[in-house]
Design an enzyme around this catalytic site. Structure first.
Site, PDB file in Angstrom:
ATOM      1  N   GLU A  95       0.783  -1.292  -0.446  1.00 21.64           N
ATOM      2  CA  GLU A  95      -0.086   0.837   0.069  1.00 21.64           C
ATOM      3  C   GLU A  95       0.739   1.646  -0.133  1.00 21.64           C
ATOM      4  O   GLU A  95       0.326   1.917   0.593  1.00 21.64           O
ATOM      5  CB  GLU A  95      -0.687  -0.202   1.169  1.00 21.64           C
ATOM      6  CG  GLU A  95      -1.921  -1.048   1.155  1.00 21.64           C
ATOM      7  CD  GLU A  95      -3.348  -0.359   2.617  1.00 21.64           C
ATOM      8  OE1 GLU A  95      -2.837  -0.337   3.571  1.00 21.64           O
ATOM      9  OE2 GLU A  95      -4.078  -1.032   1.862  1.00 21.64           O
ATOM     10  N   GLU A 114      -6.305  -7.853  -0.646  1.00 20.66           N
ATOM     11  CA  GLU A 114      -6.776  -7.371   0.703  1.00 20.66           C
ATOM     12  C   GLU A 114      -8.415  -7.318   0.128  1.00 20.66           C
ATOM     13  O   GLU A 114      -9.197  -6.726  -0.671  1.00 20.66           O
ATOM     14  CB  GLU A 114      -6.648  -6.874   1.545  1.00 20.66           C
ATOM     15  CG  GLU A 114      -5.262  -7.030   2.527  1.00 20.66           C
ATOM     16  CD  GLU A 114      -4.537  -6.375   3.619  1.00 20.66           C
ATOM     17  OE1 GLU A 114      -5.919  -5.081   3.773  1.00 20.66           O
ATOM     18  OE2 GLU A 114      -3.565  -6.000   3.431  1.00 20.66           O
TER      19      GLU A 114
HETATM   20  C1  GAL Z   1      -4.896  -2.534   5.127  1.00 18.02           C
HETATM   21  C2  GAL Z   1      -3.272  -3.460   4.917  1.00 18.02           C
HETATM   22  C3  GAL Z   1      -3.094  -4.165   6.239  1.00 18.02           C
HETATM   23  C4  GAL Z   1      -4.779  -4.038   7.576  1.00 18.02           C
HETATM   24  C5  GAL Z   1      -5.698  -3.742   7.263  1.00 18.02           C
HETATM   25  C6  GAL Z   1      -6.747  -3.271   7.817  1.00 18.02           C
HETATM   26  O1  GAL Z   1      -4.953  -1.367   4.376  1.00 18.02           O
HETATM   27  O2  GAL Z   1      -2.947  -3.133   3.886  1.00 18.02           O
HETATM   28  O3  GAL Z   1      -2.055  -4.392   7.270  1.00 18.02           O
HETATM   29  O4  GAL Z   1      -4.473  -3.288   7.968  1.00 18.02           O
HETATM   30  O5  GAL Z   1      -5.913  -2.854   6.297  1.00 18.02           O
HETATM   31  O6  GAL Z   1      -8.182  -3.995   6.825  1.00 18.02           O
END
Ligand code: GAL
Length: 743
Positions: free
Chosen positions: A388, A461
């Protein structure tokens, strides 16, 4: 790879490093510890993350016999968090920045043969700004200590440092291997050697051997060598993870060196229309894994690392895991190879990009990760962006170039959350958190990439912070948690231009104060930190073929008044059965099928019951319920729920009943209180008194309370053979005892 001696036992540890300790050979004020080791034992939650951020000191007495006098002697650390400085007999040997990748240092010059050598490792576990992932904020804890294995390596003057074994001609009867040998020749002249290859199957049966003459130039060199016409090979895939063992013997006039590695014959590619393994398209369905555990953070040995892989593959039926956000234990990866769980592995980092020095460490991390892991058939993609992070073309051109140069067999990805970021990788890997419970579950890839054409695309994710859910949260929330995971997976299954989706995340994890629920935990897992299931875990589990495991799980605690306004509707039932029958009390049973349009891209959509007259209204009699799942008109699974649940069973469930005394070995013990039908009673909060006697010890506190009806603890061995007796006492039950053998 030389002769390898693991040295995980009998280290000396002092939590408080003082200047000069590296020159002082006494171990006074040091305690005896075994590796993997956490620099401090932490509470489960509500602790200050600065607790583990300090500089500590480890010592180890090493005796090296005369027989190794003409060898090159190195020490290899699989992982030290975060910065290590190594001394032998007071002489500086080397240092390493970064807690997630291995490093090897040459001790030879300072070894005293036949007598005691004092090895000292100064371990800085502070969040040093010059080392990734630090410099900004990160949503996880990194802990501290020598938390992975350490070994001594004895090399000849000519040896194989590393070898990438690439499998070729996969679709022909006779397959071949192309091997990139990383050789080291410390002699002053070219050495004539013979390279002997042997390939063994999983039963250790030899299936191929061949010899080649090989000239090894002075210094570090790389040579590629091919072995052709290898017969009787089965491909590696997720259902049949056929592994072979390759031994490469480098024979010189006086000695021989061996390099051994497991391999799998397979090829993999992300294409515009999805991910292909051995030319077969597979929709990737996975979760992210943090490698952390209660109390000891990252410091869990082989068995526990392997258990996570087994949980992801056999309990959640995933086909991929992302090692967020760093290279994980080789024990975890080896297990993924063995059981056929695909892996997306990435370099350490989280949003922040540091200065030049910092970037150099990140680039080094790319090298260390790929050189360590390029023979794992389970790994299908390298993540070579800081998770990110913003675009930084110069930096990412370098990481991509290096990854491609080191490994021509895998594509690169780089996880981003920003739309239309510059696409330097082979696969556009995107954290897509668009789903907020409403209509849209995933964005159209072209909208995300901003490109006119489709490109290989993977969702890395979703969910996570959009809907944190505790194992003991109210049923309605947990039911929505299930649906959110299903909706995103359904969207992924509906689009061919998405290779798959990897959700956030498998297990709850400890985090910094800037994230999570305020108690230093992100409750983002489909399982809790003890790897105990929440309802949402069944969203994944139920996607498996019922011939592998029948699944029938209603997302309910089965109570009339747990939800707002009462009742259990709509009732989401996670199942892979063709249809189900529901029997409420003595009413006649009713058949329920899947609704046609509902989440119908999933392999197995849930069955959702919106209304059943006989479930009745507030104030009516509440009854037991039986669910039956049918496949091909056969009832294959049944689930009963009690209208009058009474604490009936205290279950003590160890993952293993036999451990090893050789090195620190650890197993988990799950404790639950269940009712007449052996369903967990979700609001029991009994206090447990745990006693561990014999040749083991408890990790964490002796007194813990159930969380949402269950909890777990871990037990470690102390390098002695014998029995471990574990007893659990809690009000309302007779003391329960289990025995574990240590052999
Ligand atoms: C994302 C991140 C993860 C975690 C997640 C929580 O932005 O890459 O490490 O923090 O959010 O939803």
């Amino acid at each position: 790879m030389g002769e390898i001696h693991k040295i995980n036992n009998d280290w000396w540890y002092n939590q408080d490093y003082k200047k000069g300790m590296e020159f002082d050979f006494s171990t006074k004020d040091f305690i005896d510890v075994n590796l993997p080791h956490a620099n401090i034992e932490l509470p489960y939650n509500y602790f200050d993350e600065e607790m583990y951020q300090f500089v500590s000191c480890y010592k180890k007495i090493i005796v090296i016999e005369d027989q190794y006098k003409d060898k090159v002697i190195c020490i290899r650390f699989e992982g030290v968090m975060t910065y290590a400085k190594v001394f032998l007999n007071g002489n500086f040997i080397g240092e390493h920045k970064g807690g997630y990748t291995p490093f090897e240092l040459n001790l030879t010059e300072y070894v005293k043969f036949g007598s005691e050598n004092v090895l000292t490792v100064i371990v800085d576990s502070t969040e040093r700004q010059d080392i990734p992932p630090f410099g900004g904020q990160i949503d996880y804890l990194t802990y501290g200590g020598i938390y992975r294995d350490v070994s001594l390596r004895f090399y000849n003057k000519t040896y194989i440092e590393n070898a990438q074994i690439k499998t070729k001609n996969l679709y022909k009867e006779l397959k071949s291997l192309e091997i990139d040998l990383y050789l080291n020749n410390l002699n002053e002249q070219v050495i004539d050697t013979e390279l002997i290859i042997e390939l063994k199957d999983i039963e250790q049966k030899s299936i191929y051997t061949k010899k080649e003459k090989l000239k090894v130039e002075k210094g570090n060199t790389k040579q590629t060598i091919e072995f052709l016409e290898i017969a009787n090979i089965l491909l590696w895939d997720i259902e049949n993870p056929n592994l072979y063992e390759v031994t490469l013997k480098l024979v010189t006039e006086n000695d021989e060196d061996r390099f051994v590695s497991k391999i799998g014959f397979r090829d993999c590619e992300f294409r515009k229309d999805g991910f292909y393994l051995n030319n077969q398209r597979i929709k990737l369905r996975g979760l992210n894994r943090h490698q952390s555990y209660p109390y000891v953070g990252y410091a869990m040995p082989k068995r526990v690392q392997e258990k996570d892989a087994l949980i992801l593959k056999n309990e959640l039926h995933l086909n991929i895991v992302r090692t967020s956000h760093y290279p994980q234990s080789i024990n975890f990866l080896n297990k993924c190879d063995e059981i056929g769980l695909l892996v997306f592995e990435e370099i350490p980092g989280w949003q922040h990009i540091g200065d030049f020095e910092w970037k150099d460490v990140a680039i080094e991390n790319v090298r260390e990760m790929i050189l360590r892991d390029f023979n794992h058939p389970s790994i299908i993609l390298w993540g070579i962006r800081i998770n990110e992070s913003r675009d930084d073309d110069n930096f990412y051109i370098k990481t991509n170039k290096l990854a491609r140069q080191l490994d021509s067999t895998r594509q690169t990805g780089g996880v981003r959350c920003i739309e239309k970021s510059s696409f330097l990788e082979d696969v556009y890997t995107m954290n897509d958190f668009v789903h907020d419970g409403k209509e849209i579950a995933l964005r159209e890839p072209k909208k995300v990439t901003g490109l006119a054409e489709d490109v290989p695309y993977l969702v890395t994710e979703y969910n996570g912070h959009m809907y944190p859910t505790k194992k003991f949260d109210q049923e309605e929330r947990q039911s929505e948690h299930v649906l959110r995971h299903l909706r995103v997976q359904n969207a992924s299954y509906s689009m061919d231009n998405i290779s798959g989706a990897i959700g956030w995340c498998a297990f709850d994890y400890n985090t910094h104060k800037d994230f999570g629920a305020g108690d230093r935990i992100c409750y983002h897992g489909v399982m809790d930190m003890y790897r105990i299931k929440k309802f949402a875990s069944y969203a994944y589990k139920s996607q498996v073929d019922p011939n592998i495991e029948p699944v029938l799980y209603p997302a309910t605690f089965w109570a009339r008044g747990e939800r707002s306004k009462g009742g259990v509707l709509p009732l989401v039932i996670l199942t892979n059965c063709d249809y189900i029958e529901v029997q409420f009390g003595s009413f006649s049973s009713k058949k329920f099928m899947r609704k046609e349009q509902l989440l119908n891209h999933l392999p197995y959509a849930p069955i959702i019951i919106e209304s059943v007259k006989e479930f009745g209204e507030w104030g009516m009699r509440w009854e037991d319920c039986t669910l039956r799942g049918y496949v091909d008109e056969q009832c294959i699974i049944e689930k009963k729920m009690s209208a009058n649940p009474i604490p009936t069973n205290l279950n003590i469930l160890p993952d293993d009943i036999e451990l090893s005394s050789e090195e620190k070995d650890v197993t988990r013990v799950v404790v639950e209180i269940t009712d007449q039908y052996n369903n967990i009673l979700p609001f029991t909060d009994n206090v447990l008194n745990i006693k561990v006697e014999g040749v083991g010890q408890l990790i964490g506190p002796k007194q813990i309370a159930l969380k949402g009806g269950s909890i777990a603890f871990w037990i470690e061995t102390i390098n002695k053979v014998g029995k471990i007796r574990v007893s659990v006492k809690t009000d309302g039950f007779k003391e329960k005892v289990i025995n574990i053998d240590v052999v």
